[in-house]
Design a protein around this motif. Sequence first.
Motif, PDB file in Angstrom:
ATOM      1  N   GLY A   1      54.189 -54.092  66.838  1.00  0.00           N
ATOM      2  CA  GLY A   1      55.235 -54.000  65.732  1.00  0.00           C
ATOM      3  C   GLY A   1      55.122 -54.806  64.520  1.00  0.00           C
ATOM      4  O   GLY A   1      53.911 -55.084  64.214  1.00  0.00           O
ATOM      5  N   GLY A   2      56.106 -55.512  64.209  1.00  0.00           N
ATOM      6  CA  GLY A   2      56.055 -56.357  62.976  1.00  0.00           C
ATOM      7  C   GLY A   2      57.376 -57.174  62.572  1.00  0.00           C
ATOM      8  O   GLY A   2      58.287 -56.629  63.082  1.00  0.00           O
ATOM      9  N   SER A   3      57.354 -58.166  61.669  1.00  0.00           N
ATOM     10  CA  SER A   3      58.357 -59.007  61.453  1.00  0.00           C
ATOM     11  C   SER A   3      58.122 -59.492  59.985  1.00  0.00           C
ATOM     12  O   SER A   3      56.904 -59.878  59.580  1.00  0.00           O
ATOM     13  CB  SER A   3      58.476 -60.004  62.541  1.00  0.00           C
ATOM     14  OG  SER A   3      59.536 -60.933  62.242  1.00  0.00           O
ATOM     15  N   GLU A   4      59.248 -59.868  59.254  1.00  0.00           N
ATOM     16  CA  GLU A   4      59.211 -60.323  57.977  1.00  0.00           C
ATOM     17  C   GLU A   4      60.473 -60.980  57.945  1.00  0.00           C
ATOM     18  O   GLU A   4      61.507 -60.641  58.180  1.00  0.00           O
ATOM     19  CB  GLU A   4      58.999 -59.284  57.060  1.00  0.00           C
ATOM     20  CG  GLU A   4      58.352 -59.951  55.746  1.00  0.00           C
ATOM     21  CD  GLU A   4      56.863 -60.068  55.857  1.00  0.00           C
ATOM     22  OE1 GLU A   4      56.599 -61.285  55.970  1.00  0.00           O
ATOM     23  OE2 GLU A   4      56.104 -59.123  55.587  1.00  0.00           O
ATOM     24  N   SER A   5      60.457 -62.234  57.057  1.00  0.00           N
ATOM     25  CA  SER A   5      61.613 -62.974  56.644  1.00  0.00           C
ATOM     26  C   SER A   5      61.278 -63.732  55.439  1.00  0.00           C
ATOM     27  O   SER A   5      60.966 -64.705  55.110  1.00  0.00           O
ATOM     28  CB  SER A   5      62.129 -63.826  57.772  1.00  0.00           C
ATOM     29  OG  SER A   5      63.320 -64.625  57.077  1.00  0.00           O
ATOM     30  N   MET A   6      61.568 -62.835  54.125  1.00  0.00           N
ATOM     31  CA  MET A   6      61.325 -63.498  52.921  1.00  0.00           C
ATOM     32  C   MET A   6      62.569 -63.843  52.003  1.00  0.00           C
ATOM     33  O   MET A   6      62.340 -63.938  51.045  1.00  0.00           O
ATOM     34  CB  MET A   6      60.210 -62.509  52.053  1.00  0.00           C
ATOM     35  CG  MET A   6      58.906 -62.236  52.516  1.00  0.00           C
ATOM     36  SD  MET A   6      58.099 -61.327  51.341  1.00  0.00           S
ATOM     37  CE  MET A   6      56.387 -61.254  51.974  1.00  0.00           C
ATOM     38  N   LEU A   7      63.483 -63.442  52.499  1.00  0.00           N
ATOM     39  CA  LEU A   7      64.957 -63.677  51.787  1.00  0.00           C
ATOM     40  C   LEU A   7      65.345 -65.107  51.690  1.00  0.00           C
ATOM     41  O   LEU A   7      66.069 -65.759  52.067  1.00  0.00           O
ATOM     42  CB  LEU A   7      66.019 -63.141  52.419  1.00  0.00           C
ATOM     43  CG  LEU A   7      65.882 -61.623  52.574  1.00  0.00           C
ATOM     44  CD1 LEU A   7      66.878 -60.690  53.205  1.00  0.00           C
ATOM     45  CD2 LEU A   7      65.559 -60.810  50.949  1.00  0.00           C
ATOM     46  N   CYS A   8      64.414 -66.199  51.128  1.00  0.00           N
ATOM     47  CA  CYS A   8      64.556 -67.136  50.699  1.00  0.00           C
ATOM     48  C   CYS A   8      64.255 -67.361  49.082  1.00  0.00           C
ATOM     49  O   CYS A   8      63.887 -66.380  48.597  1.00  0.00           O
ATOM     50  CB  CYS A   8      63.655 -68.373  51.301  1.00  0.00           C
ATOM     51  SG  CYS A   8      61.935 -67.906  51.166  1.00  0.00           S
ATOM     52  N   PHE A   9      64.909 -68.364  48.410  1.00  0.00           N
ATOM     53  CA  PHE A   9      64.620 -68.408  47.002  1.00  0.00           C
ATOM     54  C   PHE A   9      63.353 -67.884  46.492  1.00  0.00           C
ATOM     55  O   PHE A   9      63.199 -67.401  45.665  1.00  0.00           O
ATOM     56  CB  PHE A   9      65.278 -69.877  46.351  1.00  0.00           C
ATOM     57  CG  PHE A   9      65.065 -70.092  44.961  1.00  0.00           C
ATOM     58  CD1 PHE A   9      65.906 -69.709  44.176  1.00  0.00           C
ATOM     59  CD2 PHE A   9      63.964 -70.876  44.492  1.00  0.00           C
ATOM     60  CE1 PHE A   9      65.825 -69.711  42.714  1.00  0.00           C
ATOM     61  CE2 PHE A   9      63.837 -71.011  42.861  1.00  0.00           C
ATOM     62  CZ  PHE A   9      64.855 -70.610  42.063  1.00  0.00           C
ATOM     63  N   GLY A  10      62.219 -68.805  47.028  1.00  0.00           N
ATOM     64  CA  GLY A  10      60.948 -68.663  46.496  1.00  0.00           C
ATOM     65  C   GLY A  10      60.340 -67.169  46.866  1.00  0.00           C
ATOM     66  O   GLY A  10      59.679 -66.600  45.985  1.00  0.00           O
ATOM     67  N   GLY A  11      60.724 -66.473  47.868  1.00  0.00           N
ATOM     68  CA  GLY A  11      60.531 -65.205  48.388  1.00  0.00           C
ATOM     69  C   GLY A  11      60.994 -64.054  47.395  1.00  0.00           C
ATOM     70  O   GLY A  11      60.430 -63.342  46.903  1.00  0.00           O
ATOM     71  N   VAL A  12      62.367 -64.315  47.079  1.00  0.00           N
ATOM     72  CA  VAL A  12      63.037 -63.209  45.999  1.00  0.00           C
ATOM     73  C   VAL A  12      62.435 -63.521  44.909  1.00  0.00           C
ATOM     74  O   VAL A  12      62.306 -62.579  44.154  1.00  0.00           O
ATOM     75  CB  VAL A  12      64.606 -63.595  46.186  1.00  0.00           C
ATOM     76  CG1 VAL A  12      65.141 -62.615  45.304  1.00  0.00           C
ATOM     77  CG2 VAL A  12      65.055 -63.494  47.574  1.00  0.00           C
ATOM     78  N   LYS A  13      62.165 -64.753  44.128  1.00  0.00           N
ATOM     79  CA  LYS A  13      61.835 -65.085  43.175  1.00  0.00           C
ATOM     80  C   LYS A  13      60.274 -64.506  42.718  1.00  0.00           C
ATOM     81  O   LYS A  13      60.211 -64.036  41.670  1.00  0.00           O
ATOM     82  CB  LYS A  13      61.707 -66.350  42.856  1.00  0.00           C
ATOM     83  CG  LYS A  13      62.855 -67.186  42.237  1.00  0.00           C
ATOM     84  CD  LYS A  13      62.830 -66.838  40.716  1.00  0.00           C
ATOM     85  CE  LYS A  13      64.215 -67.110  40.119  1.00  0.00           C
ATOM     86  NZ  LYS A  13      64.815 -66.496  38.898  1.00  0.00           N
ATOM     87  N   ALA A  14      59.529 -64.503  43.692  1.00  0.00           N
ATOM     88  CA  ALA A  14      57.874 -63.850  43.759  1.00  0.00           C
ATOM     89  C   ALA A  14      58.530 -62.234  43.523  1.00  0.00           C
ATOM     90  O   ALA A  14      57.833 -61.731  42.655  1.00  0.00           O
ATOM     91  CB  ALA A  14      57.529 -64.144  44.776  1.00  0.00           C
TER      92      ALA A  14
END
Length: 403
Positions: free
Chosen positions: A187-200
Amino acid sequence: MKRVVITGAGTINSLGHSVTATLEAMREGRCGIGELETRDVERLQVRIGGQVRDYDAETHFNRQQIALYDRFTQFTLLSARQAIEQSGLSFAGELAAKTGVVLGTAGGGVQTWDENYRAVYEEGKNRVHPFVVPKLMNNAAASHVSMEYNLKGPTYTVATACSSSNHAMGQAFHMIRSGMSPVMITGGSESMLCFGGVKAWEGLRVMSKDACRPFSLGRNGMVQGEGAGVFVFEEYEHAKKRGADILAEVVGFAMTSDAADIVMPSKQGAARTIAAALEDARVSPEAVGYINAHGTGTAANDKTECAAVADVFGHHADNLMISSTKSMHGHVIGGTGAIELLACVMAVRDGVIAPTIGYEEPDPECALDVVPNQAREAKVDVVVSNAFAFGGLNAVLALRRAS
């Protein structure tokens, strides 16, 4: 070659903390996208996302584990626990020796990167926690699942941007079909919903500030989500012998590269991959009843994907249902294909087609049955799940109703 079936599924995402809750939300056409709750949100231009709500890591993990587990790993472990419990499997002896883990993620421990960049560059600290590297590495989730369940077979992580999960599940499918492993956790997973992740992601200028509206005229971009989806893939005779409840059969997989552009999708590349997945599954285009689209909600992706579907399916495209559940849970990047496979399982097992919500007005360039706004009951025997990533890396899975 061996047959491959799914005997367990688990998830946590913006629609729910379990498969049952997620599928109920999909049936209801519920939206998991809302205002972001993250540090420095006022400095973001994009302030919405498919964020996992009502989540407290300390409810599930102790302090020592939290020091080792980035949020993407936590989501993976929770999903794996659900999937393995549903499968009824326990791992020891030869089964443990041959069972492995193949997971997808694009960014790995993005939350950990973000926190430690802040500590060093903003707060001026000269030290970080000694576990930062093992916490943020892309293979952390796969490694922790293997350790938690005594899985000693082939274990690794696939990172192909938005196709990561489909590539991972395709690799697991190949391993079982070839006889290398009787069972794989995938399967898979992701957690980018932090300041730097969204800014990118803001920098790409493909993000919507209000909603994800795939295939709808006037759509204005994608919306990020977070979460995980994990499955137990098992060799059919192995599952049958122990009386397992089979959720669906995985019958085909294909992967290609556009070799064209780092961000723009290719109709030819998408069409080649879909056609190759059907060929691998040994099913005709006319046998397919539903496609879970990549469907990001960007102008470029949606019209390109619809054109590819029209090319592959010809006149049958008019009889196909195609929907994007990203409209509900957001684009979970490297984890998105795994969460979307749940909608495919629901289609063949329960006869319920998840809708494309937020649909407002038909787009002549997306003139397919996109199951607008409301779920639909329909019996389908074969379904397809599309994933087309930045970098031109495509991965398509085909599932069949369990028999």
